[in-house]
Each structure stands twice: as C-alpha cells, then as structure tokens.
Design an enzyme around this catalytic site. Sequence first.
Site, short mmCIF file in Angstrom:
data_model
loop_
_atom_site.label_atom_id
_atom_site.label_comp_id
_atom_site.label_asym_id
_atom_site.label_seq_id
_atom_site.Cartn_x
_atom_site.Cartn_y
_atom_site.Cartn_z
N SER A 42 0.84 -1.19 0.00
CA SER A 42 0.00 0.00 0.00
C SER A 42 0.88 1.25 0.00
O SER A 42 2.05 1.19 -0.40
CB SER A 42 -0.93 -0.03 1.21
OG SER A 42 -1.92 0.96 1.10
N ASN A 43 0.36 2.38 0.43
CA ASN A 43 1.12 3.63 0.46
C ASN A 43 0.72 4.44 1.68
O ASN A 43 -0.14 4.04 2.45
CB ASN A 43 0.90 4.40 -0.85
CG ASN A 43 -0.57 4.70 -1.07
OD1 ASN A 43 -1.20 5.42 -0.31
ND2 ASN A 43 -1.14 4.10 -2.12
N ARG A 44 1.33 5.59 1.86
CA ARG A 44 1.17 6.38 3.09
C ARG A 44 -0.04 7.30 3.09
O ARG A 44 -0.18 8.13 3.98
CB ARG A 44 2.41 7.24 3.34
CG ARG A 44 3.65 6.45 3.66
CD ARG A 44 4.78 7.40 3.99
NE ARG A 44 6.05 6.73 4.06
CZ ARG A 44 6.47 6.03 5.11
NH1 ARG A 44 5.72 5.96 6.18
NH2 ARG A 44 7.65 5.44 5.08
#
Length: 226
Positions: free
Chosen positions: A33-35
């Site tokens: 995923s990402n931030r």
Amino acid sequence: VRLLAKHGQLANKKILITAGGTREALDPLRYISNRSSGKMGYALAQAAVEAGASVTLISTVELKVPFNVQLIQVTSSDDMMAAVSDHFQTADVFISAAAVSDFRPSQQQTQKIKKTGNEGLTLNLVQNPDILATVAATKKNQFVVGFAAETQDLLNYAKDKLVKKHADMIIANDVSQKGIGFNADDNQVTIIRPHERPQTLPVQSKLETARSIVTEIAKELADQLQ
Ligand code: CTP
Ligand code: CA
C-alpha cells in the site's frame, strides 16, 4: 437533510469522491500500500456536504464519516474501480482523491507465503488500471477532478495529468515537503485547469483546502450552465 440540500453552492449536485490508499493483497495476511491517510478525501466529503451536495465517499480507510455522507468501504484498486464504475454515471462531479496503488502483485497467493526455504523474495507486480482515466473517458456532463501527487516538476506533471486523464481540474500536491500533503493535517495545493493560470492556495488545514476546492468546483459548474 432536505433543507440543507436546497441551499449552498452545490445544492442538488451528486458528488462522488474516492479516498485513501488502496491495499493490494499478496496473500491472505499481507498487502502492499502507500502512506495516504485519506484525510483529504474525507475533508472534501465534508466540504461538499456543507455546500449542500449529496455525497458518496468510496474509501479504503476508517476515519470519522462526515454527517450525511454515504460511505462505501473498499480495499483494493479492483474493488474501488467497481464501486466508482457503479456510481460515476449518475454523479455530477467525481473527485478522485484516492492514492490508488499503481501496481499490484501479479498473483495473489491463497495461502500464507512461508519464509522457510526462501532466503529472499522477489515480488512480481503488474500495473493497475487507471480508475480516473478509465471512467473520465466515458464522461458526459460530469465535472472530473483529479489529484497529482508529485515530488518534482509539479506543474508540468500535473498539466500532463489534466490531459491524459480527461480531467477538468487537477489538484496538484507537492508531496516532497514534510507537514503538508500525504498523511499530514495541512495541505498546500495548486489548482490546474485548462486555459487558466495555475492557482496556488495558501498552506491551510485539509478542511480549509477542501472548502476552497469545493468553491472552485461550484464556480465551474455555474459557468457550465451559462
Ligand atoms: N489514479 C487512479 N487510478 C490509478 C492511479 C491514479 O484513479 N490507477 C488517480 C488518482 O486518484 C489521482 C490521479 O489519478 O486523482 C493521479 O494520481 P497520481 O498517482 O498522481 O498519478 P499517476 O497517473 O498514477 O502517475 P504517477 O504515479 O506515475 O505520477
Ligand atoms: Ca500513481
């Protein structure tokens, strides 16, 4: 509800918003995923409700849902694409604030990946479809707003995205600066539109930024009618 909806800059408008980073499963337990926190998408949902719109929020995160927002919870980019496709045709405005994973594992393992016997692990990723570009290519009267998260050459990349994604407005976001943008409470964005000079908003809370963006969208819708 009715009373609210009759007034405001976006009265009687249906707004579809995506929020948060998508999660792409590797196996039943892990994902990439990402931030992205989803805060900007939720702030936009709130600002749109305040402006009298009827709001559907397609989200990967669990934040406090603003009053009167219809929430659709999703996880992967695949789920998000399906939910957006279901709602795009009936929307007046689509705001793609989600940080959609650009890649997903080429295969999702049905059993937990074991470390035993594996010194290292190479992941094979494939590119995800572009949700914004895909649905915007089918737009009729929808006003389409995309985001551009960049760490360099903000305006040029953002202008490219305006064209490539068939968008009417791009909210450009410099994510290289700490304290604004990704996973932060404040934001500073530049609004890019065809044939108009980029408009940089001040550093402000995400809710204030969202209210400014909603005001600009409402102006564009009013112009469309003339
Ligand atoms: N977007 C999308 N589907 C994807 C990737 C991006 O709908 N698979 C949308 C985002 O919600 C955002 C816009 O496209 O509104 C731009 O996302 P961004 O990550 O900045 O651009 P990309 O086109 O993915 O290009 P890159 O990450 O390589 O800069
Ligand atoms: Ca991307």
